[in-house]
Design a protein around this motif. Sequence first.
Motif, mmCIF file in Angstrom:
data_model
loop_
_atom_site.group_PDB
_atom_site.id
_atom_site.type_symbol
_atom_site.label_atom_id
_atom_site.label_comp_id
_atom_site.label_asym_id
_atom_site.label_seq_id
_atom_site.Cartn_x
_atom_site.Cartn_y
_atom_site.Cartn_z
ATOM 1 N N GLU A 88 -5.937 -53.128 19.781
ATOM 2 C CA GLU A 88 -5.327 -54.138 18.917
ATOM 3 C C GLU A 88 -4.481 -53.527 17.804
ATOM 4 O OE1 GLU A 88 -7.761 -57.627 17.682
ATOM 5 O OE2 GLU A 88 -9.371 -56.575 18.741
ATOM 6 N N ILE A 89 -4.625 -52.234 17.569
ATOM 7 C CA ILE A 89 -3.821 -51.584 16.527
ATOM 8 C C ILE A 89 -2.373 -51.506 16.996
ATOM 9 C CG2 ILE A 89 -3.442 -49.459 15.228
ATOM 10 C CD1 ILE A 89 -5.885 -51.031 14.332
ATOM 11 N N ASP A 90 -1.455 -52.047 16.203
ATOM 12 C CA ASP A 90 -0.049 -52.112 16.577
ATOM 13 C C ASP A 90 0.806 -51.038 15.912
ATOM 14 O OD1 ASP A 90 -0.279 -54.512 18.204
ATOM 15 O OD2 ASP A 90 -0.610 -55.578 16.313
ATOM 16 N N VAL A 91 0.304 -50.429 14.847
ATOM 17 C CA VAL A 91 1.055 -49.377 14.161
ATOM 18 C C VAL A 91 0.077 -48.560 13.327
ATOM 19 C CG1 VAL A 91 1.614 -50.879 12.175
ATOM 20 C CG2 VAL A 91 3.047 -48.871 12.668
ATOM 21 N N VAL A 92 0.335 -47.267 13.217
ATOM 22 C CA VAL A 92 -0.498 -46.378 12.408
ATOM 23 C C VAL A 92 0.367 -45.723 11.336
ATOM 24 C CG1 VAL A 92 -1.957 -44.312 12.384
ATOM 25 C CG2 VAL A 92 -2.054 -45.890 14.342
ATOM 26 N N PHE A 93 -0.117 -45.796 10.098
ATOM 27 C CA PHE A 93 0.487 -45.071 8.979
ATOM 28 C C PHE A 93 -0.458 -43.913 8.658
ATOM 29 C CE2 PHE A 93 2.628 -49.043 8.841
ATOM 30 C CZ PHE A 93 3.836 -48.844 8.182
ATOM 31 N N PRO A 94 -0.156 -42.700 9.130
ATOM 32 C CA PRO A 94 -1.090 -41.576 9.004
ATOM 33 C C PRO A 94 -1.048 -40.925 7.634
ATOM 34 C CG PRO A 94 0.898 -40.815 10.047
ATOM 35 C CD PRO A 94 1.082 -42.295 9.826
ATOM 36 N N ASP A 95 -2.008 -40.054 7.395
ATOM 37 C CA ASP A 95 -2.026 -39.257 6.171
ATOM 38 C C ASP A 95 -0.840 -38.298 6.135
ATOM 39 O OD1 ASP A 95 -3.276 -38.109 3.746
ATOM 40 O OD2 ASP A 95 -3.607 -36.378 5.035
ATOM 41 N N ALA A 96 -0.538 -37.667 7.269
ATOM 42 C CA ALA A 96 0.658 -36.829 7.428
ATOM 43 C C ALA A 96 0.770 -35.759 6.347
ATOM 44 C CB ALA A 96 1.913 -37.713 7.427
ATOM 45 N N LEU A 97 -0.202 -34.859 6.313
ATOM 46 C CA LEU A 97 -0.239 -33.853 5.252
ATOM 47 C C LEU A 97 0.877 -32.829 5.365
ATOM 48 C CD1 LEU A 97 -1.811 -32.920 2.748
ATOM 49 C CD2 LEU A 97 -3.138 -31.443 4.258
ATOM 50 N N GLY A 98 1.294 -32.491 6.569
ATOM 51 C CA GLY A 98 2.332 -31.490 6.719
ATOM 52 C C GLY A 98 1.804 -30.072 6.850
ATOM 53 N N VAL A 99 0.508 -29.929 7.060
ATOM 54 C CA VAL A 99 -0.128 -28.635 7.319
ATOM 55 C C VAL A 99 -0.522 -28.628 8.801
ATOM 56 C CG1 VAL A 99 -2.116 -27.169 6.814
ATOM 57 C CG2 VAL A 99 -0.962 -28.409 4.966
ATOM 58 N N PRO A 100 -0.063 -27.667 9.596
ATOM 59 C CA PRO A 100 -0.286 -27.710 11.045
ATOM 60 C C PRO A 100 -1.733 -27.999 11.445
ATOM 61 C CG PRO A 100 1.256 -25.967 10.542
ATOM 62 C CD PRO A 100 0.780 -26.506 9.216
ATOM 63 N N GLU A 101 -2.679 -27.299 10.841
ATOM 64 C CA GLU A 101 -4.086 -27.511 11.202
ATOM 65 C C GLU A 101 -4.532 -28.928 10.870
ATOM 66 O OE1 GLU A 101 -8.409 -25.279 10.582
ATOM 67 O OE2 GLU A 101 -6.872 -25.109 9.023
ATOM 68 N N ALA A 102 -4.113 -29.427 9.715
ATOM 69 C CA ALA A 102 -4.482 -30.775 9.297
ATOM 70 C C ALA A 102 -3.812 -31.829 10.164
ATOM 71 C CB ALA A 102 -4.107 -30.986 7.836
ATOM 72 N N ASP A 103 -2.546 -31.606 10.521
ATOM 73 C CA ASP A 103 -1.837 -32.559 11.368
ATOM 74 C C ASP A 103 -2.463 -32.634 12.755
ATOM 75 O OD1 ASP A 103 -0.128 -32.962 9.258
ATOM 76 O OD2 ASP A 103 1.506 -31.747 10.077
ATOM 77 N N ARG A 104 -2.844 -31.463 13.309
ATOM 78 C CA ARG A 104 -3.497 -31.468 14.619
ATOM 79 C C ARG A 104 -4.818 -32.223 14.552
ATOM 80 N NH1 ARG A 104 -1.419 -26.126 14.837
ATOM 81 N NH2 ARG A 104 -3.350 -25.278 13.992
ATOM 82 N N ALA A 105 -5.581 -32.004 13.495
ATOM 83 C CA ALA A 105 -6.865 -32.691 13.341
ATOM 84 C C ALA A 105 -6.663 -34.202 13.250
ATOM 85 C CB ALA A 105 -7.586 -32.175 12.103
ATOM 86 N N GLU A 106 -5.637 -34.629 12.540
ATOM 87 C CA GLU A 106 -5.391 -36.062 12.418
ATOM 88 C C GLU A 106 -4.966 -36.666 13.752
ATOM 89 O OE1 GLU A 106 -3.458 -39.197 9.303
ATOM 90 O OE2 GLU A 106 -2.399 -37.294 9.546
ATOM 91 N N ALA A 107 -4.076 -35.972 14.459
ATOM 92 C CA ALA A 107 -3.645 -36.468 15.765
ATOM 93 C C ALA A 107 -4.824 -36.580 16.722
ATOM 94 C CB ALA A 107 -2.568 -35.538 16.338
ATOM 95 N N LEU A 108 -5.723 -35.607 16.704
ATOM 96 C CA LEU A 108 -6.907 -35.652 17.563
ATOM 97 C C LEU A 108 -7.845 -36.778 17.166
ATOM 98 C CD1 LEU A 108 -7.654 -31.821 17.922
ATOM 99 C CD2 LEU A 108 -6.865 -33.387 19.723
ATOM 100 N N ALA A 109 -7.961 -37.037 15.863
ATOM 101 C CA ALA A 109 -8.814 -38.131 15.392
ATOM 102 C C ALA A 109 -8.291 -39.471 15.886
ATOM 103 C CB ALA A 109 -8.892 -38.115 13.865
ATOM 104 N N ILE A 110 -6.980 -39.665 15.809
ATOM 105 C CA ILE A 110 -6.375 -40.906 16.283
ATOM 106 C C ILE A 110 -6.599 -41.057 17.777
ATOM 107 C CG2 ILE A 110 -4.179 -42.124 16.599
ATOM 108 C CD1 ILE A 110 -3.240 -40.757 13.964
ATOM 109 N N ALA A 111 -6.381 -39.962 18.524
ATOM 110 C CA ALA A 111 -6.567 -40.005 19.970
ATOM 111 C C ALA A 111 -8.026 -40.240 20.346
ATOM 112 C CB ALA A 111 -6.076 -38.699 20.594
ATOM 113 N N ASP A 112 -8.936 -39.640 19.585
ATOM 114 C CA ASP A 112 -10.360 -39.765 19.875
ATOM 115 C C ASP A 112 -10.813 -41.214 19.785
ATOM 116 O OD1 ASP A 112 -13.008 -38.999 20.369
ATOM 117 O OD2 ASP A 112 -13.436 -38.818 18.233
ATOM 118 N N VAL A 113 -10.327 -41.935 18.788
ATOM 119 C CA VAL A 113 -10.788 -43.311 18.580
ATOM 120 C C VAL A 113 -9.963 -44.321 19.373
ATOM 121 C CG1 VAL A 113 -11.259 -45.098 16.864
ATOM 122 C CG2 VAL A 113 -11.593 -42.693 16.266
#
Length: 416
Positions: A298-323
């Motif tokens: 049901e989620i139609d759009v995501v506004f991420p934290d988008a820190l701009g640090v490679p490790e943090a960005d990968r972790a966020e992308a994986l979190a979104i994919a995981d859920v």
Amino acid sequence: MSTQRPRPAAVTGIGVIAPNGLRTDAYWKSVREGLGVLGRITREGCEHLPLKVAGQVEGFDASALIDERFLVQTDRFTHYAMAAAALALDDAGLGHEEGPEEPFDIGVVTAAGSGGGEFGQRELQKLWGQGSKFVGPYQSIAWFYAASTGQISIRHGFKGPCGVVASDEAGGLDAVAHAARAVRRGTGAVVVGAAEAPLAPYSMVCQLGYRELSTVDDPDRAYRPFTAKACGFVPAEGGAMLVVEDETRALDRGATVRATVAGHGATFTGASRWKESGEGLAQAIRVALDEAGCAPEEIDVVFPDALGVPEADRAEALAIADVLGAHAKRVPVTAPKTGYGRAYCGAPALDTAAAVLAMEHGLVPPTPHVYDIDCDLDVVMSRARPAELRTALVLSRGLMGSNAALVVRRGGGLAR
């Protein structure tokens, strides 16, 4: 056991003071067009510091929106918050000069990450340069994290439940959730949000300890999350304030319900532990979806934290994919703040405002300065994308370890 359903918490007003717009309409115009306003820092005393690029609020005349008696007592971060609050109240139809009819029915909640550093620095310079007798009486309150909450409530005569949230950048989302829960418990309305003013010498020196801070001096390259060339985040001033109120109350008085706050989740994973933040953020998303009664698809759009640090960005992308599962590859993801900077607690407040506006206009705004994605997300780039948006997910993480997720649903408009 009571079976009474909780009262829906509706967003009826939005006020924005940001580097890319001093009112909500100007902010949205800049966001939807993907304008980049990052530039070289020009504040006095900051020239010699390694931090060169930021999102500065330009052309802001505090005296045009705030009485002089409040200005002399407060720091720039409170000026931004008070101005944004006044704009949000006017937008909600609650900006009455004579004060509210029921003052105990309206509260105020703000989030703050650094407080009034500019005001505090000025007074400390007086202390060491001239002596204690030259330190102003407002030094004791102007730097304080709760200053914005107190000054907004005093100025408008609001005597309902008030508070301040200090939980890193994620506090901007936690404050909205706090306000929504106050409304569900019976408070009529809460003015809520966050604004920051971190671009003064003392405040900037404090930030230099963050290894996640970008010191690149090219505004077009300084803040590029989710790319192979990500080099940290760029700070910004400003923020947003919302009016959150009981939906039935809002409709009864003829207000426009712009959105509803549906769910929230929060976790803590520790300072700069970005790999662990993925697990914590995923759990926050699950809790927010569960509270909202919202399925991942049901989620139609995501506004991420988008820190701009490679490790943090990968972790966020994986979190979104995981859920979100397979839906994560289809849902549009956008980070408008790459165009104007990450305003600490003000950042998720601005993202929440952008999410509401995106749902109203059926348009996913682009992510400025980002052209080459290094993750498995559908990041919207270059230009806005039309879409039917009913539900938005807003994410935030703090440098000290807080994680938060907020689910916001599109409002139903005016009462019929």
